[in-house]
Design an enzyme around this catalytic site. Structure first.
Site, PDB file in Angstrom:
ATOM      1  CE1 TYR A  75      -4.497 -14.654  26.599  1.00 17.39           C
ATOM      2  CE2 TYR A  75      -2.287 -15.335  26.531  1.00 17.39           C
ATOM      3  CZ  TYR A  75      -3.218 -14.671  27.084  1.00 17.39           C
ATOM      4  OH  TYR A  75      -3.490 -14.214  28.178  1.00 17.39           O
ATOM      5  CG  ASP A 101       1.974 -11.492  20.070  1.00  8.81           C
ATOM      6  OD1 ASP A 101       3.094 -11.482  20.787  1.00  8.81           O
ATOM      7  OD2 ASP A 101       0.948 -11.636  20.941  1.00  8.81           O
ATOM      8  CE  LYS A 151       5.083 -16.823  26.013  1.00  6.68           C
ATOM      9  NZ  LYS A 151       4.466 -17.411  27.138  1.00  6.68           N
TER      10      LYS A 151
END
Ligand code: PLP
Length: 430
Positions: free
Chosen positions: A146, A241, A269
């Site tokens: 994702y 990523d 994050k």
């Protein structure tokens, strides 16, 4: 232990009136594990307290940002100090330079970095940059990974899409995903075959160097190295990523740890310390294609927000201290071993994948190394396990296909309590 969730239940009904599904991100829903999500009142260290007054050991940690735990004093102080000077200016601040300097020093592959507001923005923008740099359109991603919810990336995606069983999203016109090719994670032969057919048209391969969105799945030895070699050979860019793994697995990220050098890296994050953030960076000659230096447009009203920069700087300062990552990994290993033993005693078939402070306990007997093996996990058993753990004061991700995130605030005592709860929960799950 009998927990009451009266207020959460009420508030969920209220939320449903105004917010689709009652939540502002689908992964927060309890659809896969029960009825309604619990609503949180506050957090402290490794714990969260819900609006009914129930206390939990938190293994979600806001899906990764809270590597220091909730309300870490250094982060609270940095944000308060920054807040006193204003919330946003839409003009440069020194904080942005400080964070960019720290990130680029931790990631030797990044000469320059651009701040955005979310991981989604980071990956979306990195792809635009890769396409502009190579003059090609196609991208390759891996099933079960994702990378946020940009149109071209919602193809065979993990995270909430996998949980809800909609891995390729309606609302995304086929014309927007014709350039997205998918391959199986850890299948270098498939990637080679794709490149031998259409490698000259591929702008970039985007991947999670340790996959976190189909549950934790590590790359097999040589997989990332092989991707680096193939992309180089065909003049495509390799994008890591590291929205989850950046500053979680090591100072720097998984790329640094493996010694594999991507062309672009996406972050999010942890670098925002619990405030909205994202970033992408890489070699200067690629990054300088971005406006205003170059022609590739990407902008943001709140990008480089001073509160997020201050929180991120405070977190990275703590993470730069010696022994931090060893301590995180040691605690998580103890949890992984304990969970395996508890499952064995209860007669539950589980596979525990653990990498640094990330862990997933799959309710399946065989090894999990890609989407296909991950989805052999029994989600009904996970649901029962989740509910029993929640009743016993342990807040797990409300999906079989997500990671547990540990923080520096999790204590040995937390791990012991969790394992005691798990011993009973495994029995209830099978
Ligand atoms: N990339 C990865 C690997 C992620 O795990 C996520 C979110 O969990 C994203 C990108 C998207 O980040 P955000 O939710 O901040 O948009």
């Amino acid at each position: 232990m009998n927990r009451k969730f009266v207020k959460s239940q009420e508030q969920y009904q209220e939320a449903l009136k105004y917010i689709p599904g009652g939540v502002n991100s689908p992964v927060r829903a309890f659809k896969a594990v029960g009825d309604y999500p619990i609503f949180i009142e506050s957090g402290e260290g490794s714990k969260i307290i819900d609006i009914d007054g129930n206390k939990y050991i938190d293994y979600v940690c806001s899906w990764g940002p809270l590597i220091l735990g909730h309300r870490h004093p250094a982060v609270m102080a940095a944000v308060a100090e920054s807040l006193a000077r204003g919330t946003t200016f839409g003009a440069p601040t020194e904080l942005e330079i400080a964070l960019a300097r720290l990130i680029t020093s931790a990631f030797p592959v990044m000469d320059m970095v651009r701040m955005v507001n979310s991981g989604t923005e980071a990956t979306m923008s990195a792809l635009r940059l890769a396409r502009a740099y190579t003059g090609r359109n196609k991208i390759l991603k891996f099933t079960g990974c994702y990378h946020g919810h940009a149109d071209s990336l919602l193809v065979k995606a993990g995270s909430g899409l996998l949980t809800l069983g909609t891995p390729s999203g309606p609302g995304v016109p086929p014309s927007l995903v014709i350039h997205t090719i998918t391959a199986s994670y850890n299948d270098l032969v498939e990637v080679e075959a794709i490149f031998s057919k259409e490698g000259e048209e591929i702008a970039a391969v985007i991947m999670e160097p340790v996959a976190g969105n189909m549950g934790i799945v590590e790359p097999l030895p040589g997989f990332c190295e092989g991707l680096r070699q193939i992309t180089k050979e065909y003049g495509a860019l390799l994008i890591f990523d590291e929205v989850i793994t950046g500053f979680r697995l090591a100072w720097g990220g998984a790329g640094t740890l493996m010694g594999v050098e991507p062309d672009l890296t996406c972050l999010g994050k942890i670098i925002g310390g619990g405030l909205p953030v994202g970033a992408y960076g890489g070699k200067q000659e690629i990054m300088e294609l971005l406006a205003p230096t170059g022609p590739v447009y990407q902008a943001g009203t709140l990008s480089g927000n001073p509160l997020a920069m201050s929180a991120g700087l405070a977190v990275l300062h703590e993470l730069s201290k010696p022994g931090v990552y060893e301590s995180l990994a040691k605690k998580t290993e103890a949890l992984a071993v304990g969970l395996k033993n508890a499952a064995l005693s209860a007669g539950a078939k589980v596979t525990v994948n653990q990498c640094g402070s990330l862990l997933t306990c799959f309710f399946t007997g065989g090894p999990v190394h890609d989407y296909q093996s991950a989805t052999t996990a029994n989600t009904e058993k996970y649901k029962r396990f989740f509910q029993k753990m929640l009743e016993r004061g342990v807040y797990l991700p409300p999906s079989q296909f997500e990671a547990l995130f540990l923080s520096l605030a999790h204590s040995d005592n937390d791990i012991d309590t969790t394992l005691k709860a798990a011993a009973a929960a495994f029995k209830a799950a099978i």
